[in-house]
Design an enzyme around this catalytic site. Sequence first.
Site, short mmCIF file in Angstrom:
data_model
loop_
_atom_site.label_atom_id
_atom_site.label_comp_id
_atom_site.label_asym_id
_atom_site.label_seq_id
_atom_site.Cartn_x
_atom_site.Cartn_y
_atom_site.Cartn_z
N PRO A 2 0.81 -1.15 0.04
CA PRO A 2 0.07 0.09 0.17
C PRO A 2 0.86 1.46 0.04
CG PRO A 2 -0.54 -1.44 1.74
CD PRO A 2 0.69 -1.93 1.18
N GLU A 3 0.60 2.15 -0.96
CA GLU A 3 1.25 3.45 -0.94
C GLU A 3 0.36 4.54 -0.40
OE1 GLU A 3 3.27 3.40 -4.69
OE2 GLU A 3 3.50 1.37 -4.78
N HIS A 94 -5.18 -14.84 9.74
CA HIS A 94 -4.08 -13.66 9.72
C HIS A 94 -4.51 -12.45 10.68
CE1 HIS A 94 -2.26 -16.19 6.72
NE2 HIS A 94 -3.40 -16.11 6.03
N ARG A 113 1.78 -11.35 5.73
CA ARG A 113 3.31 -11.49 5.46
C ARG A 113 3.83 -11.03 6.94
NH1 ARG A 113 5.73 -11.10 0.49
NH2 ARG A 113 7.54 -11.60 1.74
N ARG A 155 22.06 14.26 -6.01
CA ARG A 155 22.06 12.79 -5.90
C ARG A 155 22.10 12.16 -7.23
NH1 ARG A 155 17.22 11.70 -1.74
NH2 ARG A 155 17.99 9.54 -2.45
#
Length: 297
Positions: A2-3, A94, A113, A155
Amino acid sequence: MPELPEVETVRRRLAPVLEGRRFEQVEIADVRLTRPFDPVEVARELEGERVALVDRRGKYLIVRFESGRALLVHLRMTGSLRHAARGSLPADPHQRAVVNLDDGSDVAYRDVRRFGTWHVLEPHEVDDYLGRRLGGEPLERTFTAKRLGERLADRRAPLKAALLDQRTVAGLGNIYVDEALWRARLNPLRPAATLDRNELRRLHRGIRAALEHGLARQGSTLRDYRLPDGSGGSMQDEFRVYGRRDEPCDRCGTLIARTQVAGRTTWFCPTCQPEDPAQAARSSSRRPSRSRRQSSV
Ligand SMILES: [Zn+2]
């Protein structure tokens, strides 16, 4: 996984059901969730807290309590939250934690996970904790092309790696970096500091457009991401490059390529996102469309 769009979607759904509610009873059944702190102690600390605000910074969901404390939830790979009337959630192997609210409903946390984290911070710790880990919020007005340029200056890392670094811009991950770079017509391997002003403006616009598109579709459900009512997002049906190897580019028809950048699988259009834009410009200026291309600049 998820972002920003996914976490923000969860925040928008959870805010109305959590704000004003008291955490009556909390059960945390996974030591990894609160590491290095004892889950039982963390659960006791949370009991009795009343929610003032459900907030977000980058990919962190922040439950701010009236006491000034905050619970920082990071979903990482496969974390998700469900809200339902007490007793109505199906048994779930879970499920890692459950919060009983004072209105008779529950918020359950599931994580296949088990990379997700729950951290309770004291009032004076919150700003410092987030400030050290996160750059600006890309959807806020303070995020400008100039500010982005300052973050990328000096960078030498590839653009893709620099944008995955949460201190550059908060909330981007593998999906939305690839989508933003395609929109900006920038190669993921370009050294971050080499963008000119025009390219920075494109990247700034591309990041915003990719995130806003994701938000409008309630995020992307690839595996485990779910909204608090159990439904999924639909952004996965509208990716421009992510996961689309050998499918034609929506802009030019070239087949989308897949590569590895900074250890992450990366999708891009070899024509729209050339590795050497100067060379691409030279070769395109030899084509008959030269005059039209020049007049459009
Ligand atoms: Zn293309």
